[in-house]
Design an enzyme around this catalytic site. Structure first.
Site, PDB file in Angstrom:
ATOM      1  N   LYS A 198       1.766  -3.157   6.765  1.00 33.22           N
ATOM      2  CA  LYS A 198       2.940  -2.678   6.055  1.00 33.22           C
ATOM      3  C   LYS A 198       2.763  -1.221   5.648  1.00 33.22           C
ATOM      4  CE  LYS A 198       1.550  -4.466   1.562  1.00 33.22           C
ATOM      5  NZ  LYS A 198       1.978  -5.073   0.328  1.00 33.22           N
ATOM      6  N   LYS A 251     -13.667  -4.948  -6.609  1.00 32.71           N
ATOM      7  CA  LYS A 251     -14.013  -3.641  -7.173  1.00 32.71           C
ATOM      8  C   LYS A 251     -15.528  -3.413  -7.176  1.00 32.71           C
ATOM      9  CE  LYS A 251     -10.267  -1.307  -8.165  1.00 32.71           C
ATOM     10  NZ  LYS A 251      -9.397  -1.976  -7.200  1.00 32.71           N
ATOM     11  N   LYS A 273      -0.597   3.889   2.240  1.00 36.79           N
ATOM     12  CA  LYS A 273      -1.394   5.064   2.580  1.00 36.79           C
ATOM     13  C   LYS A 273      -2.752   4.735   3.161  1.00 36.79           C
ATOM     14  CE  LYS A 273      -1.236   6.635  -1.389  1.00 36.79           C
ATOM     15  NZ  LYS A 273      -1.609   7.308  -2.630  1.00 36.79           N
TER      16      LYS A 273
END
Ligand code: TRP
Length: 331
Positions: free
Chosen positions: A194, A111, A197
């Site tokens: 996989k 992050k 989005k």
């Protein structure tokens, strides 16, 4: 019977990858265990501190999970911020969470790289909030993917530390709920990886997608120039197309296109047309149910209220006991 807790981030719509992944397992777990499934709206503030439409996002996620088969009569389905006891336990756990271990957490390091302009304390203490979510119900099992294993390990650490520091045997050690072979990997439409989005909207088929959108995305799926020798191995994008077909189409249909492939007579355009229609057939009941539920404010608020009551009863009991253990007393 296990006590199961899982959090769902209120980001984005459900796609077939989610459905055939964790969701189908949630649906079967709710019949066997005492399940708490919640929408992690507190957590979402760590990355989106000023959301455009927090309430709308939460509603959409709730509706899609209901449409997919989560049953509020079986599982406790609730919204994290409806249970402020979670925040109190988070505060207590933070007192015994060390900066060093929080900084070493992989998701925190990721992050920092992703949002260097907003490295807030909520991000650092994301694992203590997640631990609070889990142990507030004294959960024994947590269905998590690989990416959440470290958070679960930290949860065990915090739970054990609480027991040790206050000299009690209060919180159980939550373990990962292993799905084993029932976790089907659904590939994306745009080649490798996989379904999700991150590679663009065209990569995923959402449960709420309209037929036209499904046709468009499937017709744009990546293929190659076709097989040239009989029974040759399928390259990844073609393998993926067959894998997608195997979850929404009949065995006869899959066998039919497989034979054509093996005889070098396949026309991918035909295969995609069939796949698109079968995906539409599969997703239609979900899409219709989503639309119905979105308009049923009364039902949605009843579900949220029921979940809140059940979750708070469990959380309030824990908080009362935790306060006693730490030594808070009312005058
Ligand atoms: N961190 C989880 C995720 O990103 C979401 C989550 C929050 C969670 N609290 C939880 C998962 C408690 C399981 C249990 O997917």
């Amino acid at each position: 019977m296990e006590i199961v807790v899982s959090g769902i981030r209120p980001t984005g719509n459900l796609h077939l990858g989610n459905y055939f992944g964790a969701l189908k397992n949630f649906i079967s777990m709710q019949n066997e265990h005492d399940c708490y499934f919640f929408i992690a709206d507190y957590h979402s503030l760590t990355t989106h501190p000023t959301p455009q439409d927090l309430h709308g996002n939460v509603k959409q996620v709730l509706v899609e999970y209901l449409a997919a088969g989560l049953d509020p009569e079986k599982a406790t389905l609730y919204i994290q911020s409806d249970v402020p006891e979670t925040a109190e336990l988070y505060l207590f756990l933070n007192m015994n969470a060390y900066i060093g271990e929080l900084e070493r957490c992989t998701s925190f390091k990721d992050k920092i790289r992703q949002q260097p302009q907003n490295v807030n304390a909520g991000l650092l203490t994301y694992p203590t909030l997640m631990a609070a979510d889990i142990i507030i119900h004294k959960a024994t099992k947590v269905p998590v993917g690989k990416d959440q294993e470290q958070h679960l390990e930290m949860t065990r650490q915090f739970a054990n530390r609480f027991n040790r520091l206050y000299n009690v045997d209060y919180f159980p050690e939550p373990q990962a709920y292993n799905f084993g072979k029932s976790l089907v990997r659904i590939p994306g439409l745009l080649g490798s990886g996989k379904m999700g989005k991150s590679e663009g909207e065209g990569n995923a088929i959402f449960l709420a997608d309209e037929p036209a959108a499904i046709r468009k995305k499937v017709m744009r799926a990546v293929t190659d120039s076709g097989p040239t020798t009989p029974n040759q191995e399928k390259p990844e994008p073609i393998q993926n197309l067959f894998q997608l077909m195997s979850v929404v189409s009949s065995k006869d249909t899959v066998d039919h296109f497989n034979d054509l492939y093996n005889n070098c007579q396949i026309r991918y355009g035909d295969m995609k047309k069939q796949l698109a229609e079968d995906m539409i057939h599969f997703t239609t009941p979900f899409r219709e149910r989503i639309k119905e539920l979105l308009n049923d404010e009364a039902y949605i608020s009843k579900v949220a209220r029921m979940g809140k009551e059940k979750a708070r009863a469990s959380a309030a009991k824990t908080i009362k006991e935790v306060r006693e253990i730490i030594g808070f007393k009312s005058f």
